[in-house]
Design a protein around this motif. Structure first.
Motif, PDB file in Angstrom:
ATOM      1  N   GLN A 214       0.826  -1.208   0.000  1.00 21.36           N
ATOM      2  CA  GLN A 214       0.000   0.000   0.000  1.00 21.36           C
ATOM      3  C   GLN A 214       0.861   1.259   0.000  1.00 21.36           C
ATOM      4  N   THR A 220      -2.611  -5.045  -4.085  1.00 18.88           N
ATOM      5  CA  THR A 220      -2.372  -5.944  -2.953  1.00 18.88           C
ATOM      6  C   THR A 220      -3.529  -6.915  -2.766  1.00 18.88           C
ATOM      7  N   ILE A 239      -4.920   0.322   6.889  1.00 19.23           N
ATOM      8  CA  ILE A 239      -4.382  -0.496   5.803  1.00 19.23           C
ATOM      9  C   ILE A 239      -5.527  -1.153   5.036  1.00 19.23           C
ATOM     10  N   THR A 242      -6.226  -4.265  -1.823  1.00 16.53           N
ATOM     11  CA  THR A 242      -7.031  -4.101  -3.036  1.00 16.53           C
ATOM     12  C   THR A 242      -8.174  -5.094  -3.054  1.00 16.53           C
TER      13      THR A 242
END
Length: 260
Positions: A214, A220, A239, A242
């Protein structure tokens, strides 16, 4: 495969296996990645790439050592880049061998740096010696800061516990070479000849794998097969992977639908 992706970075512990137990879909994913730019990258420095290649082979997965990168290798590269050649090491036999092969002098007599990697058990005198060197001015490095790694159905304490103990004793902060620092991705970008945003990063740890991706703009994919649980993901407001997958089989169906 996404047309914007030029390379895959695949975590190992908790992603392909848990300890000595392979996870379903690992062999199949590697078959899909065959012929595509990819690297396996692990924060665990315990085994060398050759040892990890042999371990994967026992699980039915064929990966050449050249496709595997460990935090131990990156630590060696970083220390050499800084001109350090005399170190005090806490680590596994494999990590010790790699450092010696790289030309380092392993010594408890006025080392330039202390390097902490994973090994178990760690004799008390080694921690005392490491702390003394750090207090006397030796630079303080660690291969990674993971507190635990998956092993079978449970977890085992990892490098981060040793590092935290030494940080508390010395009042000094360790320089972390492993995830989520940029070292792994810098290596991958160089190998793939691409930008970080063109890399798809697959891993099980939200705070190391996914956070690293990230920070540097990667795609990700978080797998719920290792350290991070769905509850842990929901509790983290900083956090954001994706995509999230229950396991590798679900990821494969999404990423490689034409190759079911």
């Amino acid at each position: 495969m996404d047309a914007d992706v030029r390379g895959y970075v695949l975590d190992m512990d908790g992603t392909l296996y848990r300890g000595d137990v392979p996870l379903a879909g690992g062999k199949r994913l590697l078959e899909h990645l065959n012929g595509l730019p990819h690297l396996l990258m692990t924060n665990c420095p315990f085994n060398s790439p050759l040892s990890l290649s042999k371990k994967l082979l026992t699980m039915g997965m064929t990966v050449s050592p050249e496709k595997i990168v460990t935090s131990g290798q990156l630590a060696i590269h970083e220390l050499k880049k800084k001109g350090i050649n005399r170190i005090y090491l806490i680590g596994s036999p494999d990590l010790k061998r790699l450092t010696e092969e790289a030309g380092f002098i392993l010594s408890d007599d006025h080392p330039q740096a202390v390097l902490i990697g994973y090994t178990s058990p760690v004799p008390r005198f080694q921690l005392d010696t490491a702390a003394a060197h750090i207090c006397k001015g030796a630079e303080f490095y660690c291969t990674n800061m993971d507190m635990v790694i998956p092993a079978g159905p449970s977890f085992i304490p990892h490098t981060g516990n040793l590092v935290k103990l030494l940080e508390e004793r010395t009042g000094k902060r360790a320089i972390n070479i492993g995830k989520p620092s940029s070292n792994f991705l810098s290596y991958a970008c160089n190998q793939f000849q691409c930008k970080a945003k063109e890399i798809c990063l697959i891993g099980d740890n939200l705070e190391t794998d996914i956070f690293m991706g990230q920070q540097f703009g990667c795609k990700t994919y978080l797998l719920l097969t290792g350290v991070t649980t769905w509850e842990g993901l929901c509790q983290n407001s900083v956090i954001h992977p994706t995509r999230v997958f229950q396991d590798l089989m679900e990821l494969i169906a999404y990423e490689f639908p034409e190759k079911k």
